[in-house]
Design a protein around this motif. Structure first.
Motif, PDB file in Angstrom:
ATOM      1  N   GLY A 118      23.033  -8.709   0.064  1.00  0.00           N
ATOM      2  CA  GLY A 118      23.966  -8.611  -1.152  1.00  0.00           C
ATOM      3  C   GLY A 118      23.924  -7.445  -1.977  1.00  0.00           C
ATOM      4  N   GLY A 119      23.002  -6.478  -1.399  1.00  0.00           N
ATOM      5  CA  GLY A 119      22.781  -5.296  -2.089  1.00  0.00           C
ATOM      6  C   GLY A 119      21.277  -5.317  -2.811  1.00  0.00           C
ATOM      7  N   GLY A 173      23.025  -1.464 -11.817  1.00  0.00           N
ATOM      8  CA  GLY A 173      23.746  -1.848 -10.576  1.00  0.00           C
ATOM      9  C   GLY A 173      23.179  -1.786  -9.198  1.00  0.00           C
ATOM     10  N   HIS A 174      23.785  -1.371  -8.108  1.00  0.00           N
ATOM     11  CA  HIS A 174      23.167  -1.497  -6.826  1.00  0.00           C
ATOM     12  C   HIS A 174      22.479  -0.211  -6.410  1.00  0.00           C
ATOM     13  N   SER A 175      21.371   0.162  -6.255  1.00  0.00           N
ATOM     14  CA  SER A 175      20.898   1.297  -5.577  1.00  0.00           C
ATOM     15  C   SER A 175      21.391   1.452  -4.240  1.00  0.00           C
ATOM     16  N   LEU A 176      21.460   0.300  -3.623  1.00  0.00           N
ATOM     17  CA  LEU A 176      21.839   0.474  -2.044  1.00  0.00           C
ATOM     18  C   LEU A 176      23.106  -0.589  -2.103  1.00  0.00           C
ATOM     19  N   PRO A 177      24.237  -0.636  -1.991  1.00  0.00           N
ATOM     20  CA  PRO A 177      25.034  -1.392  -1.769  1.00  0.00           C
ATOM     21  C   PRO A 177      25.307  -2.170  -0.318  1.00  0.00           C
ATOM     22  N   VAL A 178      26.180  -2.969  -0.083  1.00  0.00           N
ATOM     23  CA  VAL A 178      26.431  -3.649   1.017  1.00  0.00           C
ATOM     24  C   VAL A 178      27.633  -2.579   1.471  1.00  0.00           C
ATOM     25  N   ASP A 203      30.637   0.447   6.791  1.00  0.00           N
ATOM     26  CA  ASP A 203      30.711   1.355   7.827  1.00  0.00           C
ATOM     27  C   ASP A 203      29.046   1.821   8.278  1.00  0.00           C
ATOM     28  N   VAL A 204      27.988   1.273   7.558  1.00  0.00           N
ATOM     29  CA  VAL A 204      26.502   1.604   7.961  1.00  0.00           C
ATOM     30  C   VAL A 204      25.996   0.010   8.611  1.00  0.00           C
ATOM     31  N   HIS A 205      25.942   0.298   9.999  1.00  0.00           N
ATOM     32  CA  HIS A 205      25.460  -1.050  10.828  1.00  0.00           C
ATOM     33  C   HIS A 205      24.561  -1.883  10.102  1.00  0.00           C
ATOM     34  N   GLU A 206      23.143  -1.038   9.462  1.00  0.00           N
ATOM     35  CA  GLU A 206      22.208  -1.887   8.820  1.00  0.00           C
ATOM     36  C   GLU A 206      22.504  -2.637   7.750  1.00  0.00           C
ATOM     37  N   LEU A 207      23.397  -1.975   6.836  1.00  0.00           N
ATOM     38  CA  LEU A 207      23.783  -2.317   5.606  1.00  0.00           C
ATOM     39  C   LEU A 207      25.106  -3.208   5.370  1.00  0.00           C
ATOM     40  N   ALA A 208      25.637  -3.667   6.666  1.00  0.00           N
ATOM     41  CA  ALA A 208      26.966  -4.340   6.905  1.00  0.00           C
ATOM     42  C   ALA A 208      26.876  -5.701   6.336  1.00  0.00           C
ATOM     43  N   PRO A 209      27.832  -6.373   5.924  1.00  0.00           N
ATOM     44  CA  PRO A 209      27.640  -7.661   5.668  1.00  0.00           C
ATOM     45  C   PRO A 209      27.244  -8.722   6.628  1.00  0.00           C
TER      46      PRO A 209
END
Length: 319
Positions: free
Chosen positions: A54-55, A71-76, A79-85
């Motif tokens: 969730g970020g 906020g989110h330092s690293l959001p969902v 288009d980035v596979h590792e950070l995808a939903p």
């Protein structure tokens, strides 16, 4: 839903939720915490979507009790596979390298936990935004729960749960952006792991009066257990026998360690145990269990207190 309890503003109440400046539940799960100048920064797992990503939520505080959400330092990021939903990102930890860049380390995984990788991200500011760089298995080894540690000389270490071999301590490159070598591998006693290897998870390390203290949790899923610690004169070991640091049978006051924060003040240096009390069916409201931890002369002990405050300027706390 059960009735949730919230910590009083400016106070730390183990088992009660922190609220941010807008009155929202602070997502400080699996948190990493660093003090930069007079401000603590914390990065936690946002559990809005339960067990999936969730970020990485970022907060700042002067006292580990009063939290401002950045906020989110690293959001969902679709288009980035590792950070995808639907992905799994856990245990965000940050170190500041000698160039002044902020390096974030992550447990990066698939929903079935088959990837078992470490992720790297980098930023010019502690709150971010962070640029995700890559995810890999360090030196080819699986990696789940992680911790980080920077020594007095700036040498960085990655602590990683590798159940094929044990709890790994890796030396990082000078810029913290890669793994150089394995420094030591420790095993939990009386392992029942089918491969014969079993290291503690959710590792943390601090250095007090020249002695290194390594902390970890047994592998019991979302259920809490009696977390352990070991000591050594160097990260390479040899490490002492693992011992309880909370009352035996208390399941570490019903929590799992995430990190230990050293607070160096004008009068003293105190240490803070940062733990989680997981609610599997409602991870969003899983409560923090943060307590002063006494570390001295090769011993660590964690006693319960209902409510306490930290004076970061002096390096002392009041229960």
């Amino acid at each position: 839903m059960p009735p949730y309890e919230y910590a009083e503003h400016g106070k730390i109440s183990p088992g009660k939720l922190f609220l941010d400046q807008d009155g929202k539940v602070a997502q400080l799960h699996g948190a990493g915490i660093q003090q930069f100048d007079d401000t603590f920064f914390a990065w936690g797992e946002d559990k809005t979507y339960g067990g999936t990503f969730g970020g990485v939520a970022c907060y700042s505080s002067p006292d580990l009790a009063t939290w401002t959400f950045h906020g989110h330092s690293l959001p969902v990021t679709e288009d980035v596979h590792e950070l995808a939903p639907g992905r799994v990102i856990e245990r965000p930890k940050v170190l500041r390298n000698h160039n002044g860049k902020y390096v974030m380390f992550l447990h990066v995984d698939s929903s079935d936990y088959s990837d078992a990788k470490v992720g790297w991200a980098i930023s010019e500011k502690p709150e971010g935004p962070y640029e995700f760089l890559r995810a890999e298995r360090p030196l080819g080894n699986i990696s789940r729960d992680i911790g980080v540690f920077a020594d007095d000389d700036g040498t960085g270490y990655l602590l990683s749960e590798d159940r094929d071999h044990g709890l790994q301590i890796y030396r990082l490159s000078d810029d913290y952006l890669s793994v150089d070598s394995i420094v030591s591998t420790t095993l939990a006693p009386e392992s029942n792991h089918p491969l014969g290897a079993h290291g503690y998870e959710s590792p943390a390390m601090v250095k007090v009066a020249g002695l290194y203290y390594l902390f970890g949790s047994d592998l019991t899923g979302w259920s809490t257990n009696d977390n352990k610690y070991s000591t050594a004169e160097a990260p390479s070991g040899p490490w002492s026998e693992w011992e309880d640091f909370a009352p035996p049978g208390s399941a570490t006051h019903d929590s799992q360690i995430s990190t230990v924060v050293s607070v160096k003040g004008a009068q003293d240096t105190c240490h803070v145990y940062v733990g989680d009390r997981w609610i599997r069916e409602d991870l969003f409201h899983s409560a923090p269990v943060w307590l002063p931890i006494h570390i001295s002369d090769g011993k660590a002990s964690l006693a319960w207190t209902d409510e306490w405050t930290l004076n970061a300027g002096t390096g002392t706390f009041t229960a």
